[in-house]
Design a protein around this motif. Sequence first.
Motif, PDB file in Angstrom:
ATOM      1  N   LEU A   1       0.830  -1.209   0.000  1.00  0.00           N
ATOM      2  CA  LEU A   1       0.000   0.000   0.000  1.00  0.00           C
ATOM      3  C   LEU A   1       0.862   1.257   0.000  1.00  0.00           C
ATOM      4  O   LEU A   1       0.441   2.310  -0.491  1.00  0.00           O
ATOM      5  CB  LEU A   1      -0.935  -0.002   1.212  1.00  0.00           C
ATOM      6  N   SER A   2       2.083   1.157   0.550  1.00  0.00           N
ATOM      7  CA  SER A   2       2.959   2.332   0.632  1.00  0.00           C
ATOM      8  C   SER A   2       3.470   2.781  -0.733  1.00  0.00           C
ATOM      9  O   SER A   2       4.050   3.860  -0.855  1.00  0.00           O
ATOM     10  CB  SER A   2       4.157   2.036   1.544  1.00  0.00           C
ATOM     11  N   GLN A   3       3.281   1.964  -1.751  1.00  0.00           N
ATOM     12  CA  GLN A   3       3.748   2.315  -3.097  1.00  0.00           C
ATOM     13  C   GLN A   3       2.636   2.844  -3.997  1.00  0.00           C
ATOM     14  O   GLN A   3       2.907   3.547  -4.966  1.00  0.00           O
ATOM     15  CB  GLN A   3       4.368   1.081  -3.774  1.00  0.00           C
ATOM     16  N   ASN A   4       1.396   2.504  -3.671  1.00  0.00           N
ATOM     17  CA  ASN A   4       0.311   2.829  -4.584  1.00  0.00           C
ATOM     18  C   ASN A   4      -0.840   3.587  -3.922  1.00  0.00           C
ATOM     19  O   ASN A   4      -1.088   4.746  -4.232  1.00  0.00           O
ATOM     20  CB  ASN A   4      -0.219   1.540  -5.236  1.00  0.00           C
ATOM     21  N   ALA A   5      -1.517   2.917  -2.998  1.00  0.00           N
ATOM     22  CA  ALA A   5      -2.693   3.543  -2.381  1.00  0.00           C
ATOM     23  C   ALA A   5      -2.312   4.739  -1.513  1.00  0.00           C
ATOM     24  O   ALA A   5      -2.946   5.794  -1.546  1.00  0.00           O
ATOM     25  CB  ALA A   5      -3.448   2.509  -1.549  1.00  0.00           C
TER      26      ALA A   5
ATOM     27  N   THR B   1      10.754  -5.737   1.169  1.00  0.00           N
ATOM     28  CA  THR B   1      11.290  -5.418  -0.155  1.00  0.00           C
ATOM     29  C   THR B   1      10.303  -5.789  -1.248  1.00  0.00           C
ATOM     30  O   THR B   1      10.161  -5.067  -2.247  1.00  0.00           O
ATOM     31  CB  THR B   1      12.630  -6.134  -0.385  1.00  0.00           C
ATOM     32  N   PHE B   2       9.596  -6.902  -1.075  1.00  0.00           N
ATOM     33  CA  PHE B   2       8.550  -7.268  -2.049  1.00  0.00           C
ATOM     34  C   PHE B   2       7.509  -6.160  -2.137  1.00  0.00           C
ATOM     35  O   PHE B   2       7.129  -5.734  -3.233  1.00  0.00           O
ATOM     36  CB  PHE B   2       7.884  -8.578  -1.644  1.00  0.00           C
ATOM     37  N   GLY B   3       7.044  -5.690  -0.982  1.00  0.00           N
ATOM     38  CA  GLY B   3       6.017  -4.650  -0.965  1.00  0.00           C
ATOM     39  C   GLY B   3       6.502  -3.328  -1.517  1.00  0.00           C
ATOM     40  O   GLY B   3       5.723  -2.540  -2.065  1.00  0.00           O
ATOM     41  N   LEU B   4       7.814  -3.060  -1.381  1.00  0.00           N
ATOM     42  CA  LEU B   4       8.375  -1.815  -1.901  1.00  0.00           C
ATOM     43  C   LEU B   4       8.616  -1.875  -3.401  1.00  0.00           C
ATOM     44  O   LEU B   4       8.722  -0.829  -4.051  1.00  0.00           O
ATOM     45  CB  LEU B   4       9.710  -1.511  -1.194  1.00  0.00           C
ATOM     46  N   LYS B   5       8.699  -3.058  -3.968  1.00  0.00           N
ATOM     47  CA  LYS B   5       9.111  -3.199  -5.365  1.00  0.00           C
ATOM     48  C   LYS B   5       8.031  -3.773  -6.277  1.00  0.00           C
ATOM     49  O   LYS B   5       7.778  -3.220  -7.361  1.00  0.00           O
ATOM     50  CB  LYS B   5      10.364  -4.077  -5.418  1.00  0.00           C
ATOM     51  N   ALA B   6       7.393  -4.865  -5.877  1.00  0.00           N
ATOM     52  CA  ALA B   6       6.434  -5.537  -6.757  1.00  0.00           C
ATOM     53  C   ALA B   6       5.282  -4.640  -7.214  1.00  0.00           C
ATOM     54  O   ALA B   6       4.900  -4.678  -8.386  1.00  0.00           O
ATOM     55  CB  ALA B   6       5.894  -6.799  -6.072  1.00  0.00           C
ATOM     56  N   PRO B   7       4.706  -3.807  -6.326  1.00  0.00           N
ATOM     57  CA  PRO B   7       3.584  -2.967  -6.781  1.00  0.00           C
ATOM     58  C   PRO B   7       3.951  -1.991  -7.884  1.00  0.00           C
ATOM     59  O   PRO B   7       3.166  -1.784  -8.813  1.00  0.00           O
ATOM     60  CB  PRO B   7       3.167  -2.227  -5.495  1.00  0.00           C
ATOM     61  N   TYR B   8       5.141  -1.373  -7.816  1.00  0.00           N
ATOM     62  CA  TYR B   8       5.468  -0.413  -8.880  1.00  0.00           C
ATOM     63  C   TYR B   8       5.804  -1.134 -10.189  1.00  0.00           C
ATOM     64  O   TYR B   8       5.714  -0.556 -11.272  1.00  0.00           O
ATOM     65  CB  TYR B   8       6.577   0.559  -8.459  1.00  0.00           C
ATOM     66  N   ILE B   9       6.190  -2.405 -10.098  1.00  0.00           N
ATOM     67  CA  ILE B   9       6.439  -3.173 -11.310  1.00  0.00           C
ATOM     68  C   ILE B   9       5.122  -3.537 -11.993  1.00  0.00           C
ATOM     69  O   ILE B   9       4.997  -3.433 -13.219  1.00  0.00           O
ATOM     70  CB  ILE B   9       7.229  -4.455 -10.990  1.00  0.00           C
ATOM     71  N   MET B  10       4.095  -3.916 -11.189  1.00  0.00           N
ATOM     72  CA  MET B  10       2.889  -4.496 -11.767  1.00  0.00           C
ATOM     73  C   MET B  10       1.675  -3.580 -11.807  1.00  0.00           C
ATOM     74  O   MET B  10       0.807  -3.746 -12.667  1.00  0.00           O
ATOM     75  CB  MET B  10       2.524  -5.769 -10.980  1.00  0.00           C
ATOM     76  N   VAL B  11       1.576  -2.631 -10.869  1.00  0.00           N
ATOM     77  CA  VAL B  11       0.335  -1.853 -10.733  1.00  0.00           C
ATOM     78  C   VAL B  11       0.558  -0.402 -11.174  1.00  0.00           C
ATOM     79  O   VAL B  11       1.398   0.295 -10.595  1.00  0.00           O
ATOM     80  CB  VAL B  11      -0.159  -1.883  -9.264  1.00  0.00           C
ATOM     81  N   PRO B  12      -0.197   0.093 -12.162  1.00  0.00           N
ATOM     82  CA  PRO B  12       0.000   1.464 -12.663  1.00  0.00           C
ATOM     83  C   PRO B  12      -0.681   2.521 -11.800  1.00  0.00           C
ATOM     84  O   PRO B  12      -1.496   3.309 -12.275  1.00  0.00           O
ATOM     85  CB  PRO B  12      -0.610   1.402 -14.065  1.00  0.00           C
ATOM     86  N   LEU B  13      -0.353   2.533 -10.519  1.00  0.00           N
ATOM     87  CA  LEU B  13      -0.859   3.530  -9.583  1.00  0.00           C
ATOM     88  C   LEU B  13       0.305   4.012  -8.725  1.00  0.00           C
ATOM     89  O   LEU B  13       1.217   3.244  -8.428  1.00  0.00           O
ATOM     90  CB  LEU B  13      -1.960   2.955  -8.673  1.00  0.00           C
ATOM     91  N   GLY B  14       0.266   5.269  -8.288  1.00  0.00           N
ATOM     92  CA  GLY B  14       1.311   5.782  -7.425  1.00  0.00           C
ATOM     93  C   GLY B  14       2.676   5.695  -8.088  1.00  0.00           C
ATOM     94  O   GLY B  14       2.876   6.143  -9.222  1.00  0.00           O
ATOM     95  N   PHE B  15       3.628   5.076  -7.375  1.00  0.00           N
ATOM     96  CA  PHE B  15       4.965   4.909  -7.932  1.00  0.00           C
ATOM     97  C   PHE B  15       4.942   4.005  -9.162  1.00  0.00           C
ATOM     98  O   PHE B  15       5.786   4.135 -10.057  1.00  0.00           O
ATOM     99  CB  PHE B  15       5.918   4.342  -6.880  1.00  0.00           C
ATOM    100  N   GLY B  16       3.975   3.085  -9.214  1.00  0.00           N
ATOM    101  CA  GLY B  16       3.846   2.212 -10.381  1.00  0.00           C
ATOM    102  C   GLY B  16       3.502   2.977 -11.641  1.00  0.00           C
ATOM    103  O   GLY B  16       4.006   2.669 -12.729  1.00  0.00           O
ATOM    104  N   LEU B  17       2.656   3.989 -11.513  1.00  0.00           N
ATOM    105  CA  LEU B  17       2.302   4.821 -12.655  1.00  0.00           C
ATOM    106  C   LEU B  17       3.527   5.585 -13.156  1.00  0.00           C
ATOM    107  O   LEU B  17       3.744   5.729 -14.369  1.00  0.00           O
ATOM    108  CB  LEU B  17       1.190   5.796 -12.272  1.00  0.00           C
TER     109      LEU B  17
END
Length: 437
Positions: free
Chosen positions: A106-110, A144-160
């Motif tokens: 959630l810290s990377q996107n929501a 580390t998974f939570g800090l990295k995987a969301p920005y790789i896969m989800v186009p929101l927040g840092f992922g966008l």
Amino acid sequence: MASIVIISVLLMVILSLFRVNVLLAIVISAMTAGLMSGLPFDELVSTFTSNMAGSANTALSYILLGGFAVAIALTGITKGFVQFLRRIIKGRRGVVLGVIVIIASLSQNAIPVHIAFIPILIPPLIALFDRIQLDRRAVATALTFGLKAPYIMVPLGFGLIFQGIIRDNMAENGLSIALNEVTLAMLVPGLGMVLGLIIALTITYRKKRDYSVIEPEGEPSKVEEEDDTPFIFERKHVMTIVAIVAALAVQLITEEMVLGALTGLMLMFLLVAVPYRQIEDVMSRGISMMGMIAFIMLSASGFAGILQESGSVDALVNASSGLLEGNQLFIAFILLLVGLIITMGIGTSFGTIPILAVLYVPIATAAGFSPMAIAVLIGTAGALGDAGSPASDSTLGPTAGLNVDGKHNHIWDTCVPTFLHFNIPIFIFGLIGAVIL
């Protein structure tokens, strides 16, 4: 010239593995790269220090976020949150790790606060981790998974931002691709991270680990004991929540982490959530908590500047392009290997994308790769090394939270586990994705 990148990055990794301070390892490796490239010593130092400014915004953000985290902790609101987590967790290690993965993601996107939640949340939970003998390497892997995987896969927040950088840099090099195609492409290496997380939590670090027998390294900090006295919600906690919401709002509106952190920090004092007389203590502890991370990021930026100034990064990729004759599997392997070496040294996936795109797009296009396959190559090569790199905030953040008592080593307990469980599957899945898409 191409060997300069390889030698300097390997030197940094070897020094770190031998427990040389990461900051010193980066500086020594940067100086070595500069001298090998023939830069005069005065120009070498000038290049290193001038390029440190490239991470000045990030470094200042981390310092202010550290102060903000300390101010929040002083209000005692984290006590209520930790007690709530303990009621949910009830000593079950699997639940602990699952909650950490969710919060980190959630810290990377929501709620895009990146690593700022770690020094707030993790230190108060250390006593619980030790009581249930939870292996902190599993916690580091989950973080580390939570800090990295969301920005790789989800186009929101840092992922966008990350996926937008891939799209924009591909377009700048003559290859158009839609953002949703980048998202679909990056799901493939992202699934590799999911597999690595499952292996780490269910197999590698499943057993209990007794930290009472581990000798602390250096001067241990004061670790909070479990506090079971009832939490009372007070006015200062309301003001703290207001400051947190305001900080997030400013960060989202301005897209500047510095302004968000500064807003939250100032409101903590203006709303008297924390007495003004404690401002010196707050900032001192904030710098102590996040200062090393900030300086490592600054040094990593200087290191990257020397590699680019020497022309060794371009030389490495150009030298590799001479080998890129044959089937697509071999070409993809070489390109990803080059990306891993570069990103391990620079320590930032976002900052590596523009460097890679300039050379990957023409090489991969000539080799017959599709736009989605090229997006996989660029995104995977950029993401490789973010986990596992001694200079990455995805590893520095977890260590900052888990090493408060000196019993969690940055290299052996964070970097090595995350490299093995994430970079290897990301490499393999990225290789497969580049060939099949």
